[in-house]
Design a protein around this motif. Structure first.
Motif, short mmCIF file in Angstrom:
data_model
loop_
_atom_site.label_atom_id
_atom_site.label_comp_id
_atom_site.label_asym_id
_atom_site.label_seq_id
_atom_site.Cartn_x
_atom_site.Cartn_y
_atom_site.Cartn_z
N GLU A 221 0.78 -1.23 0.19
CA GLU A 221 0.01 0.03 -0.01
C GLU A 221 0.73 1.27 0.03
O GLU A 221 0.18 2.55 -0.16
CB GLU A 221 -0.88 0.06 1.27
CG GLU A 221 -2.07 -0.92 1.27
CD GLU A 221 -3.12 -0.67 0.16
OE1 GLU A 221 -3.13 0.54 -0.27
OE2 GLU A 221 -3.63 -1.56 -0.41
N TYR B 225 -4.35 -2.18 7.06
CA TYR B 225 -3.17 -1.27 6.31
C TYR B 225 -2.16 -0.99 7.35
O TYR B 225 -1.26 -0.01 6.81
CB TYR B 225 -3.74 0.05 5.61
CG TYR B 225 -4.88 -0.31 4.79
CD1 TYR B 225 -4.82 -1.27 3.59
CD2 TYR B 225 -6.14 -0.03 5.00
CE1 TYR B 225 -5.96 -1.40 2.77
CE2 TYR B 225 -7.31 -0.28 4.42
CZ TYR B 225 -7.23 -0.87 2.96
OH TYR B 225 -8.12 -1.09 2.51
N SER C 102 -10.16 -3.18 6.64
CA SER C 102 -9.80 -2.89 5.35
C SER C 102 -11.06 -2.92 4.21
O SER C 102 -11.09 -3.33 3.07
CB SER C 102 -8.74 -3.72 4.63
OG SER C 102 -9.07 -5.13 5.03
#
Length: 631
Positions: A215, A390, A562
């Protein structure tokens, strides 16, 4: 492309019949697809709870070798199942789904099994490379500077010397000797690791950069570095001038990069007496935090209980006494050094093991670890495929640590009631925090950038050391203390110990530091402790302890896991600008920045640096023989 996706993939289903039972006879059958996901999510949590219990217990009952063997066995089992599930997921035709959420889940679900696609033999080589690289820091193979008959390890022996020694010749000896001793070995294992990661990317039909960065956005990180640059130039100029006054121009040049061994000394001595700022703000003038903890009858459990109290004050549901007894334990190992706590948080049923060591640094770290526990508990209603966050649990923990470390908070909980925080003490604290934060952030970025350049094909493995020093000079203003030959890979030991098959820890640390300040500022605003629009107490003494409004803002973000893309998750707490930036960090340290500008002006210090003339050779000397797979 590993951590977020594999949160669901690597341990969802344990038997082939479960996988097969979930596959629909018609690919267009959305009801069957939902049933597949529901059953998989249930099995994931059941398996991870069982695995967490075993891992939680093994560190108490098993030897180090038994614990390592069990860890390898679990890793290989997860890998095998991950690939099976990945192949099974292809039997669903998501192009025929009409439900947008179902499409979103399967788009993420079907992307990649990451390194697990390599198979057990190559996975064992990855684990072996990582293990051997970590051991470079702990092997006692460096003769003592003062007594060559005594061998030292870089960590913790030599690291402790860097924290205490003021002899630049001694520091240069350890810097050079450790790298000369371990360069060829480090290069060999590192090259093998990179080759295997590239092979995994090829098999997954993605780029190595996609596999590594996940990410994280290297351009966004570069923008943060650019924002920080004017501030960092002032800090760099001050540090170099202090070193010049301390050691003279035979050791450090007034307009050149700082030699790396002295840079590492500055970092190691940030919170000790004898540091470069002691002539301005002596360490002895700070509160004796470790002694205060002892005087207040603190032990390791009490530290975690106090950290727990911070979250409860913000309206988080209390942890039961039964939970404290059965889910949170202290490690039994007496010789732990500077060990880290272990959090098993891949389901709402979290487990935590913490260290026996009790000092102020561990007191603050406890607030970060408890943040991981509460983050997982807030996601209790999410299915497994949304359970990852994340990595946002880390900046949340950093934000709470910033609040818990303020003079205001420490006074309010009765820990420093007998100590007066004068303006001088506050600046003393701020300078040391700023040196630690800004120097580390620049290094985290360089470590992330050099790996990104390698995986993007911008630089070849043989040219990586030269690239590393080019980036260190450009972004950190640091150069090696001597020319570097063809067998040198000069990454510090923390780089090797942070490498992982499951993601980029250096990028995670960089983002955690920066986002931590952003979350801190937002929670200060929400709690009414700070306002941008009017005069108020400096943000660096804001304490949002006891603010249920701040707690609700955190819980709103935590509960998403998420289930939405990362930017949308961040938008719940930063609706006006869900990007990562350095504004909050710079604002926090504005008094320090102003002090540095004035001090540099008074001392006629030039900022910036000229190019270093140290020669860095292309790396050619390393052993590229095959590793023997782990049994």
């Amino acid at each position: 492309m590993i951590v977020r996706i594999l949160c669901f993939l690597f341990a969802v289903l344990l038997t082939a019949n479960i996988c097969n039972a979930g596959v629909p006879s018609s690919n267009s059958n959305e009801q069957a697809a939902r049933a597949f996901l529901k059953e998989a999510s249930t099995k994931f949590f059941e398996y991870n709870d069982n695995l967490a219990q075993k891992q939680f217990q093994m560190y108490e009952d098993d030897s180090d070798e038994e614990a390592a063997n069990a860890t390898y066995k679990n890793f290989f089992a997860k890998a095998k199942l991950t690939v099976e599930i990945f192949e099974d997921s292809k039997k669903f035709d998501q192009s025929k789904f009409t439900d947008p959420e179902l499409k979103y889940v399967f788009e993420n679900f079907k992307k990649s099994p990451g390194v697990f696609i390599l198979g057990e033999e190559n996975l064992s080589k990855i684990l072996q490379s990582l293990t051997l690289l970590e051991e470079l820091a702990s092997d006692k193979d460096i003769p003592s500077y003062h007594n060559k008959s005594i061998d030292l390890a870089f960590f913790p022996d030599i690291q402790e010397i860097f924290a205490k020694s003021n002899d630049p010749a001694e520091l240069k000896y350890y810097w050079k000797t450790w790298r000369d001793k371990n360069g060829a070995w480090a290069t060999s294992y590192f090259v093998k690791l990179i080759k295997l990661l590239k092979e995994a990317a090829k098999l997954n039909e993605i780029t190595p950069l996609q596999l590594w960065l996940d990410e994280y956005n290297i351009t966004e990180m570069e923008n943060v570095m650019t924002q920080m640059e004017p501030f960092y130039l002032q800090l760099h100029g001050f540090i170099r001038n202090q070193l010049l006054k301390k050691y003279g121009d035979l050791v450090i040049k007034p307009k050149k990069p700082i030699p790396h061994h002295l840079f590492e000394q500055v970092l190691a001595q940030t919170w000790t007496s004898g540091s470069i700022i002691d002539d301005k703000y002596p360490h002895k003038d700070l509160p004796p935090y470790d002694e205060i903890l002892k005087q207040n009858n603190y032990d390791t459990l009490k530290m975690f209980k106090m950290a727990d109290g911070f979250y409860r004050s913000m309206g988080f549901n209390s942890i039961s006494e039964e939970y404290w007894t059965n889910h949170i334990k202290m490690n039994s190992n007496e010789d732990e050094g500077d060990c880290k706590a272990m959090v098993f948080d891949e389901s709402p049923n979290v487990y935590l093991r913490y260290c026996q060591k009790m000092d102020f640094r561990k007191f603050l770290q406890a607030h970060g670890y408890m943040g991981e526990v509460y983050y997982a508990r807030e996601k209790i209603d999410l299915p497994a495929y949304y359970f990852d966050s994340y990595g946002l649990e880390y900046p949340v923990g950093e934000a709470v640590i910033l609040s818990a470390s303020t003079p205001k908070h420490l006074s309010s909980i009765g820990l420093v009631t007998q100590f007066r925080f004068t303006d001088e003490v506050k600046m003393n604290r701020l300078l040391r925090m700023g040196i630690h934060t800004l120097l580390n952030a620049r290094v985290y970025f360089v470590h992330s950038k050099v790996m990104a350049d390698l995986f993007a094909g911008i630089v070849d493995i043989t040219d990586l050391n030269k690239r590393y020093w080019k980036l260190m000079e450009k972004y950190v203003g640091v150069a090696p203390p001597n020319n570097r030959g063809p067998d040198a890979y000069d990454f510090p030991f923390k780089f090797y110990t942070s490498l992982s098959a499951n993601g980029n820890e250096q990028a995670s640390k960089f983002m955690g530091e920066v986002l931590g300040y952003q979350i801190y500022e937002k929670l200060c605003e929400i709690s009414g402790q700070y306002s941008k629009s009017k005069e108020s107490e400096p943000i660096n003494n804001c304490d949002f302890y006891g603010s249920e409004k701040a707690g609700e803002a955190l819980k709103k973000m935590m509960r998403l896991g998420s289930s939405k893309p990362m930017r949308e998750v961040l938008a719940t707490i930063f609706p006006e600008n869900p990007t990562v930036n350095a504004d909050s960090l710079i604002k926090y340290y504005t008094p320090m920045k102003n002090w540095l500008i004035e001090r540099n002006r008074e001392d006629n210090v030039s900022v910036g640096w000229r190019h270093s003339k140290k020669k860095i050779s292309i790396v050619t000397n390393y052993d590229d023989e095959e590793l023997v797979p782990l049994k």
